[in-house]
Design an enzyme around this catalytic site. Structure first.
Site, PDB file in Angstrom:
ATOM      1  N   LYS A 151      44.655 -11.357  39.627  1.00  0.00           N
ATOM      2  CA  LYS A 151      44.726 -10.079  38.915  1.00  0.00           C
ATOM      3  C   LYS A 151      43.596  -9.178  39.417  1.00  0.00           C
ATOM      4  O   LYS A 151      42.471  -9.653  39.620  1.00  0.00           O
ATOM      5  CB  LYS A 151      44.571 -10.351  37.409  1.00  0.00           C
ATOM      6  CG  LYS A 151      44.772  -9.126  36.518  1.00  0.00           C
ATOM      7  CD  LYS A 151      44.651  -9.533  35.045  1.00  0.00           C
ATOM      8  CE  LYS A 151      44.881  -8.366  34.098  1.00  0.00           C
ATOM      9  NZ  LYS A 151      44.724  -8.768  32.673  1.00  0.00           N
ATOM     10  N   SER A 191      48.586  -7.195  29.894  1.00  0.00           N
ATOM     11  CA  SER A 191      48.230  -6.442  31.079  1.00  0.00           C
ATOM     12  C   SER A 191      48.383  -7.219  32.383  1.00  0.00           C
ATOM     13  O   SER A 191      48.465  -6.623  33.451  1.00  0.00           O
ATOM     14  CB  SER A 191      46.770  -5.960  30.959  1.00  0.00           C
ATOM     15  OG  SER A 191      45.899  -7.074  30.903  1.00  0.00           O
ATOM     16  N   SER A 206      47.218 -10.819  26.973  1.00  0.00           N
ATOM     17  CA  SER A 206      47.534 -10.292  28.305  1.00  0.00           C
ATOM     18  C   SER A 206      47.959 -11.325  29.334  1.00  0.00           C
ATOM     19  O   SER A 206      48.398 -10.969  30.422  1.00  0.00           O
ATOM     20  CB  SER A 206      46.350  -9.499  28.861  1.00  0.00           C
ATOM     21  OG  SER A 206      46.312  -8.216  28.284  1.00  0.00           O
TER      22      SER A 206
END
Ligand SMILES: [Mg+2]
Ligand SMILES: [Zn+2]
Lengths: 492, 98, 499
Positions: A79, A154, A178
């Site tokens: 990420k 996210s 997330s």
């Protein structure tokens, strides 16, 4: 070869036995990204050559009979809010579009030591603030099961990349769900470890007391393998706990005797999609059939989780994101009148809407005259939420619940209603507030063919038990083996 | 119940060093007020004897030894800066000193 | 109209650790190589995290103990938020509502010799910021930011407004400086900014009707010399009095807020700093990146056990143990710990505190000044000086001869010969002071002579020292080559001893 039909363990076995080289595996992933990522948008950026070089190096060392790390040759996507020395880390924000950290996050060091191949950087909501990847400053990630829908967020890029077969493993961060929410939306396994289990050193902070890094994979074994590498004490993170890391993958296939599963009535309330409820209740039936004891528990303060979260997280965020001011790194506005104006213009232009909204919310909650009513009040209710769990875990080993109230929603569906968007995290937030480990695993599909997730939560540092419980269910079902139909003209 | 005025929004934006357009302020005011009124759900919880919980874990006394570690070199320290002279970070003149 | 100046000081002390407070960068004053002592943590880079330096915390405890503070059993770290280019995270890690110490005091001698008990409100630990350098040309050029200093451990010591004059404020700061130096917690180098101070100043003015009013409080920022503190407060007191006589504005009037002023050391004036556009709202909240600290009684006892003797206690002890006057004790103590150690070795070695204090505060101090060295580099070691003084104390040597030996030891040193106890005897021989070594001979001769001069002895006892002339002549006749001055001193000493 195709990634989508192989588990992490298969791939590791094949790499070890020499049936597969890391170069072949990485090439497959890169080809897959080339073929599909224009449509999916999971990756923000990646460097082909360094990944291939790293793979070749590992292949060479393997052939030479050298000792290799635990994930030797396996690609892992990261990420884009985790710092790696010399690699751009953007947080999907204009603010950090060109930021190149001069240091490695703890987990990047761990992955390098494990000889994992760092594949590329996945999309997220800007600074991890969001539940849909719609807040990325650069692109929209689409759900591989239905590209009209969000992959969640996210960590939507990391979840979508695994679901689309672009990487066997990926890393996300979870502040309010997330990791777990996009795992559920994309039909993969995702886990948020206990707060303090994985070092946050090098994770760009959103809300420091809630953030935790965790793994994505197609199955529980993959997640366990990856967590073994990520977890452990780091003296550079004061909130990292010095505690032995069990070999999570070792006893995974041993079912837990006398497993006690808790069901909280507060988790099955208005707003829960009936198909989601149905899938979760069926999953509980599977446990029952395996001899687990199913018990009612009560979490009376659950309904306050979202309210507490939307004070605590923005408050911490308003402080953590104050450093992006155009002085020492990152974006600086071009036009300004003076120093103070430079700050305001830089931050006004460099941040997207949602980030600014949360900074405003947090600034307000901490400001003179409001601190006690908002921030302090939230911290007190936070303790009550934790106490609910402490009591519940005296009775049960894991708590089973939905991950999300609904399957993946459509892109644009909730974008103009932040509160509705926030409420989609209603089942995941409490684990962050209480610091608990939680895992999301596939437990069915909606009538529209969208994945549904089952959440299991356990007491702090009970990851081993949590993963074994998850694996018990996974062994009995085949949801985790289903893959989205990617375009037929794709490579692989 | 909270009444978040446009002036409140402007004040908060200035505290947070965020330059907002007039449109932004109006939009933010509405959305922030939505969230704030939702958050007032907490008012119904009795927290009179509850200690605030600022951390998710209850560890104390986490220290490091007073032992030097390598610093970055000057070029690395300045590498990401929007403006430098090769030695210092540069910012527009700071005016508040006479 | 009685006017009292009321002052409270906020002192910032850089702690003398090897590394910064939250990272492993070296803690060293180094303005010549800007931005070379930074890392992801003290640059506030995204993702970097602070970890507390144990030694910085220990030094803080030591200081708070020396300031007689109450020590908190639970303390935590808070973020104080404001934007400034020398503060890369845009918050300073500090302590807000639960500082590690509070409610202490420091005794200070005021000008009139009275001891003033100055209360300490609190001492807390925080991180220092970097340093901005402004374009001095007036053309509004860019400011430069150096983050070498950023993250230096900083102890903030806040006094109550108990100081009553500029001189007293200076004396407080000097006493604090001395204490911190004794404790070794800071090098207190004011030129390098390791001790900095903000002064809160206002006046209490007694009106003709007996009522007392207070003028608005002014905070003078960033004073970095003793002289500056005194001069700035003096200036500010005058300014406030003049301002009050013009406007009548007083504390508590509507619209009266604390004003922040700077100090211009060249022009010797305080000046108004541009008002902030919004009232400061630091939005303190507990730093989620740092865990709280708990301190047990055992830990406190351990730290207490490791403490040196504080200056004030040592001053008292020197008075009691070595018979020093309050003044002499202060002179010795205020020279710093090394000097006091030197004195104490000499006093112990020669067995006479008064003799020792006379020598160290006069001869030794004078030499130190002339040579511009500290006592650590003084050529005559304490044991050598003690051996010399012992001869005086024993009556083997006059004070005057002792000075001669002292000077000779120093010139030995300047010629490359290290002063030693053996050299003392050698010098006494070379200089012909040796005869006095046999005090038995001289003393019995003197005693015999005295016995024959009852009238002269009587006169000498009554202070007519010139009456010693005939006795000196008689003794000199029998002891050839003796130094008449020495003989004279000895005669007077014997007479006074026998009285
Ligand atoms: Mg301070
Ligand atoms: Zn540093």
């Amino acid at each position: 070869m195709s990634l989508s039909t192989h588990t992490t363990q298969d791939l590791l076995d094949q790499l070890q036995s020499g049936q597969l080289t890391s170069t072949e595996l990485v090439t497959t992933c890169l080809d897959r990204i080339d073929a599909h990522d224009e449509r999916i948008g999971a990756f923000l950026h990646f460097e082909r050559e360094p990944a291939l070089q790293q793979a070749a190096e590992i292949d060479r060392r393997r052939q030479a009979g050298g000792t290799l790390g635990a994930l030797a040759g396996l690609p892992v996507a990261i990420k884009d809010n985790i710092c790696a020395n010399g690699t751009r880390t953007t947080c999907a924000s204009r603010m950090l579009e060109n930021f190149v950290p001069p240091y490695d996050a703890h987990i990047i060091e761990r992955l390098r030591q494990a000889d994992a191949v760092l594949l590329g950087r996945t999309n997220l909501d800007e600074f991890a603030m969001g539940s849909s990847c719609e807040n990325s400053a650069f692109q929209q990630t689409r759900n591989p099961w239905d590209t009209e829908r969000t992959p969640g967020g996210s960590s939507g890029g990391s979840a979508a990349a695994v679901a689309a077969g672009m990487t066997p493993l990926s890393i996300g961060s979870d502040t309010g769900g997330s990791i777990r929410q996009p795992a559920a939306f994309c039909g993969v396994v995702g886990m948020k470890p206990t707060y303090g289990r994985v070092s946050r050193y090098g994770l760009v902070a959103f809300a420091s007391s809630l953030d935790q890094i965790g793994p994505f994979a197609n199955d529980v074994t993959g997640v366990s393998r990856l967590l073994e590498v990520l977890a452990g004490h780091d003296e550079r993170d004061s909130t990292s706990i010095d505690r032995r890391v069990p070999a999570y993958s070792q006893n995974l296939d041993q079912p837990l005797d006398g497993l006690r599963i808790g069901i909280a009535k507060e988790h099955f309330v208005e707003g829960l999609h009936p198909e989601v409820e149905q899938a979760v209740r069926s999953a509980v039936d599977v446990y029952r059939s395996l001899g687990a004891e199913i018990k009612e528990v009560t979490l009376p303060h659950s309904k306050y989780c979202v309210a507490v979260y939307y004070i605590v997280a923005p408050s911490e965020a308003s402080s953590n994101l104050a450093r992006y001011d155009g002085v020492h790194y990152g974006f600086r506005a071009e036009k300004f009148d003076n120093m103070i104006d430079m700050y305001s213009a830089t931050r006004g232009e460099g941040f997207g809407d949602e980030v600014k909204r949360r900074i405003m919310l947090g600034t307000y909650a901490l400001s003179a005259g409001y601190y006690d009513a908002y921030y302090l009040k939230a911290l007190k209710v936070r303790r009550l939420i934790r106490q609910d769990f402490d009591r519940a875990f005296e009775e049960v080993d894991v708590i089973a619940s939905p991950v999300t109230p609904t399957p993946a929603f459509k892109i644009g569906e909730l974008i103009d209603d932040p509160l509705a968007m926030y409420l989609t995290d209603i089942y995941t937030i409490s684990a962050n507030l209480a610091g608990l480990p939680g895992v999301s695993l596939p437990c069915g599909f909606s009538s529209e063919g969208l994945p549904i997730g089952l959440q299991l939560q356990a007491a702090p540092f009970e990851e081993e038990r949590l993963l074994r419980a998850a694996r018990m269910y996974e062994r009995e079902t085949d949801w985790h083996t289903r893959r989205p139909a990617m375009n037929s003209n794709s490579a692989s | 119940m909270s009444e978040l005025t446009v002036d409140d929004v402007k004040k908060v934006a200035s505290l947070a060093r965020l330059k907002l357009s007039g449109d932004d302020i109006a939009r933010y005011q509405k959305k922030l007020e939505n969230v704030l009124s939702y958050v007032h759900l907490l008012d119904e919880v009795d927290t009179s004897d509850v200690e605030p919980m600022a951390h998710a874990i209850e560890a104390v006394n986490v220290f490091r030894q007073d032992e030097p570690r390598d610093s970055l070199d000057q070029a690395q320290a300045l590498a990401n800066a929007p403006q430098t002279d090769g030695k210092y970070f540069l910012v527009p003149a700071i005016l508040d000193e006479a | 109209m009685k006017v009292t100046t009321v002052v409270g000081l906020e002192v910032h002390v850089q702690l003398h650790t090897r590394t910064k407070i939250f990272c492993g960068c070296v803690n060293r004053f180094n303005p010549d190589a800007p931005n070379t002592q930074t890392c992801p943590v003290c640059l506030g880079l995204p993702g970097a995290l602070p970890v507390m330096n144990q030694e910085a915390f220990r030094l803080s405890l030591v200081t708070a103990m020396a300031l007689n503070c109450e020590l908190a059993r639970f303390t935590k770290w808070d973020r104080k938020q404001y934007y400034y280019p020398d503060l890369p995270k845009a918050y300073q890690i500090s302590q807000y509502d639960l500082p590690f110490s509070h409610d202490g005091w420091l005794d200070v001698s005021s000008e009139d010799g009275e001891t003033r008990h100055i209360r300490i409100n609190r001492a807390h630990l925080e991180e220092d910021a970097g340093k901005n350098t402004h374009d001095e040309s007036g053309r509004g050029g860019d400011s430069q930011v150096d983050l070498n200093r950023c993250g230096t451990p900083l102890l903030e010591i806040v006094s109550e407004p108990d100081l009553r004059s500029a001189a007293e404020a200076k004396a407080y700061l000097e006493e604090l400086h001395l204490l911190l130096t004794y404790l070794g917690v800071s090098d207190c180098n004011m030129q390098e900014g390791s001790l900095r101070c903000d002064a809160n100043v206002n006046l209490h003015i007694e009106q003709n009707n007996g009522e007392t009013i207070a003028t608005p409080i002014v905070e003078i920022k960033n004073l970095n010399s003793f002289r500056g503190v005194e001069a700035a407060i003096t200036y500010e007191a005058d300014r406030q009095q003049e301002e009050y006589s013009k406007t009548g504005r007083k504390l508590g009037d509507p619209g009266v807020e604390k004003e922040t002023r700077g100090w211009n050391a060249e022009r010797n004036v305080t000046f108004a700093q541009r008002g902030k556009e919004e009232a400061s709202d630091y939005r303190y909240f507990p730093d989620p990146d740092l865990m709280p600290v708990t301190v047990s009684d055992e830990q406190l006892a351990e730290v207490r056990g490791s403490l040196c003797e504080f200056p004030a206690a040592r001053r008292d002890r020197f008075e009691a143990e070595y018979g020093l006057s309050k003044y002499d004790a202060s002179v010795v103590i205020n020279q710093g710990e090394k000097f006091a150690d030197y004195f104490e070795s000499v006093a112990k070695g020669c067995g006479d505190g008064k003799q020792a204090v006379n020598w160290v505060t006069q001869n030794v101090l004078r030499e130190l000044n002339e040579r511009s060295v500290t006592v650590a580099d003084f050529p005559i070691p304490a044991d050598v000086l003690a051996a010399l003084l012992q001869r005086i104390v024993n009556g083997d040597l006059t004070v005057k001869s002792g000075r001669e030996v002292f000077d000779e030891l120093l010139s030995d040193h300047d010629k490359g010969m290290p002063p030693s106890i053996e050299r003392i005897s050698a010098i006494i021989d070379e200089k012909g002071l040796a005869m006095l070594a046999d005090t038995g001979e001289l003393d019995s001769l003197i005693d015999a002579t005295i016995a024959d001069h009852a009238k002269a002895v009587e006169d000498i006892r009554n202070g007519k020292l010139q009456a010693a002339g005939p006795i000196i002549g008689k003794v000199m006749k029998q002891l050839k080559g003796a130094d008449p001055q020495t003989v004279r001193e000895r005669i007077i000493e014997r007479i006074q001893q026998n009285s």
